[in-house]
Design an enzyme around this catalytic site. Structure first.
Site, short mmCIF file in Angstrom:
data_model
loop_
_atom_site.label_atom_id
_atom_site.label_comp_id
_atom_site.label_asym_id
_atom_site.label_seq_id
_atom_site.Cartn_x
_atom_site.Cartn_y
_atom_site.Cartn_z
N PRO A 78 0.83 -1.21 0.00
CA PRO A 78 0.00 0.00 0.00
C PRO A 78 0.86 1.26 0.00
O PRO A 78 1.72 1.43 0.86
CB PRO A 78 -0.81 -0.11 1.29
CG PRO A 78 -0.82 -1.57 1.59
CD PRO A 78 0.50 -2.10 1.10
N CYS A 79 0.64 2.12 -0.98
CA CYS A 79 1.48 3.32 -1.11
C CYS A 79 0.85 4.55 -0.47
O CYS A 79 1.50 5.59 -0.36
CB CYS A 79 1.78 3.60 -2.58
SG CYS A 79 0.32 3.93 -3.57
N GLN A 80 -0.41 4.46 -0.02
CA GLN A 80 -1.09 5.64 0.50
C GLN A 80 -0.32 6.34 1.61
O GLN A 80 -0.26 7.58 1.63
CB GLN A 80 -2.49 5.29 0.99
CG GLN A 80 -3.45 4.92 -0.11
CD GLN A 80 -3.36 3.45 -0.51
OE1 GLN A 80 -2.42 2.74 -0.19
NE2 GLN A 80 -4.36 2.99 -1.24
N PHE A 82 2.73 6.77 1.92
CA PHE A 82 3.97 7.35 1.43
C PHE A 82 3.79 8.29 0.24
O PHE A 82 4.67 9.04 -0.11
CB PHE A 82 4.96 6.25 1.04
CG PHE A 82 5.11 5.22 2.12
CD1 PHE A 82 5.87 5.50 3.25
CD2 PHE A 82 4.48 3.99 2.02
CE1 PHE A 82 5.99 4.56 4.25
CE2 PHE A 82 4.61 3.05 3.03
CZ PHE A 82 5.38 3.34 4.15
N SER A 83 2.63 8.22 -0.40
CA SER A 83 2.38 8.98 -1.60
C SER A 83 1.90 10.40 -1.29
O SER A 83 1.08 10.60 -0.40
CB SER A 83 1.32 8.27 -2.45
OG SER A 83 0.94 9.07 -3.55
#
Length: 87
Positions: A78-80, A82-83
């Site tokens: 899950p990139c949320q 870090f994005s």
């Protein structure tokens, strides 16, 4: 090469892999919006839900012989958190 894409999100990993000649045979993604997009972008490619319930038996049941032809298992995280795109 045949790919099983785990934690698929919007399918960007599969998109990149397909650009270099690989073929996505199935996705595994829980997010409803992402699943809707994957169905639109890759019609006919099976999408499994909860990774904790994905088994070899389910892959074989849905994919048949394609399950044995999976050569690469690709997975993102899950990139949320870090994005900056979602902020």
């Amino acid at each position: 090469m045949n790919v099983l894409d785990l934690f698929s999100g919007m399918g960007t990993m599969s998109l990149g892999l397909e650009i270099v000649g690989m073929h996505t045979v199935a996705f595994c993604e829980t997010d409803p919006f992402c699943r809707k997009w994957l169905r639109h972008a890759w019609p006919g490619v099976p999408i499994f839900g909860d990774i904790r319930k994905l088994t070899r038996g389910k892959l074989e049941l849905v994919l048949g012989e394609k399950a044995r032809a999976i050569e690469i298992i690709a997975g993102g995280f899950p990139c949320q958190p870090f994005s900056v795109a979602g902020k």
